[in-house]
Design a protein around this motif. Structure first.
Motif, PDB file in Angstrom:
ATOM      1  N   PRO A 192      45.798  44.634  49.747  1.00  0.00           N
ATOM      2  CA  PRO A 192      44.819  43.540  50.202  1.00  0.00           C
ATOM      3  C   PRO A 192      43.424  43.715  49.650  1.00  0.00           C
ATOM      4  CG  PRO A 192      44.997  45.089  52.092  1.00  0.00           C
ATOM      5  CD  PRO A 192      45.961  45.654  50.974  1.00  0.00           C
ATOM      6  N   GLY A 193      42.379  42.798  50.258  1.00  0.00           N
ATOM      7  CA  GLY A 193      41.157  42.938  49.998  1.00  0.00           C
ATOM      8  C   GLY A 193      40.631  42.507  48.420  1.00  0.00           C
ATOM      9  N   PRO A 194      39.456  42.270  48.139  1.00  0.00           N
ATOM     10  CA  PRO A 194      39.067  41.590  46.580  1.00  0.00           C
ATOM     11  C   PRO A 194      39.047  42.574  45.725  1.00  0.00           C
ATOM     12  CG  PRO A 194      36.946  42.318  48.353  1.00  0.00           C
ATOM     13  CD  PRO A 194      38.296  42.365  49.367  1.00  0.00           C
ATOM     14  N   ARG A 195      39.007  42.011  44.723  1.00  0.00           N
ATOM     15  CA  ARG A 195      38.913  43.054  43.459  1.00  0.00           C
ATOM     16  C   ARG A 195      38.084  42.411  42.433  1.00  0.00           C
ATOM     17  NH1 ARG A 195      44.003  43.335  40.227  1.00  0.00           N
ATOM     18  NH2 ARG A 195      44.261  41.487  40.948  1.00  0.00           N
ATOM     19  N   ILE A 196      36.989  42.831  42.001  1.00  0.00           N
ATOM     20  CA  ILE A 196      35.712  42.238  41.449  1.00  0.00           C
ATOM     21  C   ILE A 196      35.714  43.016  40.026  1.00  0.00           C
ATOM     22  CG2 ILE A 196      33.422  41.552  41.310  1.00  0.00           C
ATOM     23  CD1 ILE A 196      33.467  41.656  44.278  1.00  0.00           C
ATOM     24  N   PHE A 197      35.821  42.285  38.962  1.00  0.00           N
ATOM     25  CA  PHE A 197      36.157  43.148  37.715  1.00  0.00           C
ATOM     26  C   PHE A 197      34.912  42.855  36.860  1.00  0.00           C
ATOM     27  CE2 PHE A 197      40.404  42.020  38.860  1.00  0.00           C
ATOM     28  CZ  PHE A 197      41.415  43.206  38.644  1.00  0.00           C
ATOM     29  N   ASP A 198      34.002  43.903  37.236  1.00  0.00           N
ATOM     30  CA  ASP A 198      32.786  44.229  36.556  1.00  0.00           C
ATOM     31  C   ASP A 198      32.483  45.568  36.776  1.00  0.00           C
ATOM     32  OD1 ASP A 198      31.310  44.507  38.837  1.00  0.00           O
ATOM     33  OD2 ASP A 198      30.568  42.637  38.927  1.00  0.00           O
ATOM     34  N   THR A 231      46.720  45.688  26.211  1.00  0.00           N
ATOM     35  CA  THR A 231      46.064  45.855  24.671  1.00  0.00           C
ATOM     36  C   THR A 231      44.676  45.645  24.889  1.00  0.00           C
ATOM     37  OG1 THR A 231      46.985  43.678  24.359  1.00  0.00           O
ATOM     38  CG2 THR A 231      48.229  45.734  23.607  1.00  0.00           C
ATOM     39  N   ALA A 232      44.326  44.612  25.741  1.00  0.00           N
ATOM     40  CA  ALA A 232      42.812  43.907  25.668  1.00  0.00           C
ATOM     41  C   ALA A 232      41.804  45.180  26.840  1.00  0.00           C
ATOM     42  CB  ALA A 232      42.713  42.853  25.923  1.00  0.00           C
ATOM     43  N   ASN A 233      42.468  45.634  27.792  1.00  0.00           N
ATOM     44  CA  ASN A 233      41.520  46.235  28.608  1.00  0.00           C
ATOM     45  C   ASN A 233      40.723  47.301  28.083  1.00  0.00           C
ATOM     46  OD1 ASN A 233      42.287  44.290  30.561  1.00  0.00           O
ATOM     47  ND2 ASN A 233      43.459  45.391  31.900  1.00  0.00           N
ATOM     48  N   LEU A 234      41.353  48.105  27.405  1.00  0.00           N
ATOM     49  CA  LEU A 234      40.587  49.326  26.870  1.00  0.00           C
ATOM     50  C   LEU A 234      39.107  48.791  26.318  1.00  0.00           C
ATOM     51  CD1 LEU A 234      43.606  51.564  25.763  1.00  0.00           C
ATOM     52  CD2 LEU A 234      41.925  52.163  27.501  1.00  0.00           C
ATOM     53  N   ILE A 235      39.456  47.789  25.355  1.00  0.00           N
ATOM     54  CA  ILE A 235      38.502  46.936  24.810  1.00  0.00           C
ATOM     55  C   ILE A 235      37.311  46.347  25.683  1.00  0.00           C
ATOM     56  CG2 ILE A 235      37.859  45.194  23.233  1.00  0.00           C
ATOM     57  CD1 ILE A 235      40.210  46.073  21.618  1.00  0.00           C
ATOM     58  N   LEU A 236      37.864  45.609  26.643  1.00  0.00           N
ATOM     59  CA  LEU A 236      36.979  44.670  27.881  1.00  0.00           C
ATOM     60  C   LEU A 236      36.114  45.836  28.425  1.00  0.00           C
ATOM     61  CD1 LEU A 236      39.659  42.261  28.967  1.00  0.00           C
ATOM     62  CD2 LEU A 236      37.990  42.116  27.184  1.00  0.00           C
ATOM     63  N   LEU A 285      37.094  40.947  23.358  1.00  0.00           N
ATOM     64  CA  LEU A 285      35.991  41.664  22.657  1.00  0.00           C
ATOM     65  C   LEU A 285      35.394  42.743  23.482  1.00  0.00           C
ATOM     66  CD1 LEU A 285      34.563  38.007  22.040  1.00  0.00           C
ATOM     67  CD2 LEU A 285      36.046  39.263  20.398  1.00  0.00           C
ATOM     68  N   PHE A 286      34.520  43.573  22.665  1.00  0.00           N
ATOM     69  CA  PHE A 286      34.151  44.737  23.627  1.00  0.00           C
ATOM     70  C   PHE A 286      32.889  44.269  24.287  1.00  0.00           C
ATOM     71  CE2 PHE A 286      36.173  47.073  20.238  1.00  0.00           C
ATOM     72  CZ  PHE A 286      36.381  48.340  21.030  1.00  0.00           C
ATOM     73  N   PRO A 287      32.399  44.733  25.495  1.00  0.00           N
ATOM     74  CA  PRO A 287      31.147  44.251  26.133  1.00  0.00           C
ATOM     75  C   PRO A 287      29.786  44.379  25.359  1.00  0.00           C
ATOM     76  CG  PRO A 287      31.946  46.334  27.009  1.00  0.00           C
ATOM     77  CD  PRO A 287      33.104  45.851  26.109  1.00  0.00           C
ATOM     78  N   THR A 288      28.977  43.734  25.578  1.00  0.00           N
ATOM     79  CA  THR A 288      27.898  43.850  25.098  1.00  0.00           C
ATOM     80  C   THR A 288      26.725  43.900  26.227  1.00  0.00           C
ATOM     81  OG1 THR A 288      27.642  41.555  24.743  1.00  0.00           O
ATOM     82  CG2 THR A 288      28.231  42.987  22.778  1.00  0.00           C
ATOM     83  N   ARG A 329      26.595  45.005  32.288  1.00  0.00           N
ATOM     84  CA  ARG A 329      27.100  44.790  33.842  1.00  0.00           C
ATOM     85  C   ARG A 329      28.377  44.219  33.839  1.00  0.00           C
ATOM     86  NH1 ARG A 329      22.608  45.465  37.187  1.00  0.00           N
ATOM     87  NH2 ARG A 329      23.890  44.625  38.983  1.00  0.00           N
ATOM     88  N   THR A 330      28.876  43.815  32.718  1.00  0.00           N
ATOM     89  CA  THR A 330      29.931  42.661  32.743  1.00  0.00           C
ATOM     90  C   THR A 330      31.192  43.071  31.870  1.00  0.00           C
ATOM     91  OG1 THR A 330      29.182  40.959  31.366  1.00  0.00           O
ATOM     92  CG2 THR A 330      28.865  40.783  33.847  1.00  0.00           C
TER      93      THR A 330
END
Length: 310
Positions: A100-106, A211-216, A242-245, A248-249
């Motif tokens: 349970p509980g929130p998940r914030i993807f940053d 396949t994307a998460n390692l990049i994200l 795409l890779f993060p630039t 924070r995100t």
């Protein structure tokens, strides 16, 4: 196949879909060798929704498999799911559980909210994953799947052994139920995930390669990651990004073939390790464009399966 060629292929795939109006259903259900991966999609049973409608959606899109997540998992959902799977001839490759509980993807709130590391939700999430293992056994689903959270890169970090013990508790329960625990990539580097799996040591903990998460997350790329943990991959989310630039995100998730994942090279790596499980498409948007992107990806990925696995 370079990025421009991949885009050209996807354009051709889109035209093919428009002209054939879904005869791909029968192709997706052809009997295949057990050594050939099968396509699937990620689906969610929302509060107030039903397994019937979700599994019918998988069937109607012509997919033989799916990974499934319930907003509110309980054992009462087992029988309706079993009936729907039998009715529509669909298999579930993994049961996802994150509550349970929130998940914030940053990068700032993610370590505080994702997985079983945050102390506030740790016990409840361990118990929820145990319930998922019980449910998976009842429904003959081979694996449960989750994001474990930001596993520390430094094995001397005091939270690292805490993470290992929490994961071991879940993994042992899964083992008692005859299930695998699949850890989704992203929040940690590939070598950290490998270390964690070895330190847990129950023998039933494996990798769900997103396949994307390692990049994200800026942690690497899936092709190189296969050199680290390719022998442990037992599930896969086909996704692009795409890779993060912005520090924070996370990077941006995009349609397959338009991001930084080199799918042709990745499928060669999958063939090298004799990967024979599912390739599960995940497109994290909603509405008609999600369906259109999934169907384009279906043609593209099936082509790569055919080329590499025969």
């Amino acid at each position: 196949m370079g990025l421009s060629n991949r885009r050209s292929f996807l354009q051709s795939a889109s035209a093919l879909l428009a002209s054939t109006a879904f005869p791909l259903h029968s192709q997706a259900r052809e009997t295949r060798s057990s050594s050939v991966p099968r396509l699937g999609i990620v689906v969610q049973v929302k509060r107030g929704g039903s397994s019937e409608e979700v599994i019918k959606h998988v069937h109607d899109l012509g997919f033989p498999t799916c990974q499934i997540f319930f907003d509110e998992l309980n054992m009462r959902e087992a029988q309706p799911l079993l009936l729907a799977l039998k009715k529509y001839g669909v298999e579930v490759s993994a049961l996802s559980e994150h509550n349970p509980g929130p998940r914030i993807f940053d990068f700032y709130r993610g370590p505080l909210t994702i997985g079983i590391l945050p102390q506030e939700h740790r016990r409840a999430r361990i118990d929820a994953l145990k319930l998922a293992a019980d449910f998976a056994r009842t429904c003959d689903i081979p694996s449960i799947h989750t994001h474990l959270g930001f596993i520390p890169e430094d094995p001397n970090d005091p939270t690292y052994p805490v993470a290992v013990e929490a994961i071991k508790e879940v993994a042992q329960h899964c083992k008692d139920q005859g299930r695998m625990l699949l850890c989704e990539t992203g929040e940690e580097t590939p070598i950290t995930m490998l270390r964690m799996i070895q330190d847990v040591g129950t023998g039933n903990v494996f990798v769900n390669l997103d396949t994307a998460n390692l990049i994200l997350y800026g942690k690497g790329n899936p092709v190189d990651a296969m050199d680290v943990f390719g022998h442990l991959v037992r599930g896969m989310h086909a996704k692009d990004g795409l890779f993060p630039t912005n520090p924070r995100t996370l990077g941006e998730e995009v349609a397959i073939g338009t991001g930084r994942v080199d799918f042709p090279a990745l499928f060669k790596k999958l063939k090298e390790v004799n990967y024979d499980r599912t390739v599960t498409i995940e497109r994290e948007i909603s509405g008609p464009k999600q369906t259109a992107d999934i169907l384009q990806s279906k043609v593209y990925l099936q082509h790569l399966i055919d080329v590499n696995f025969g």
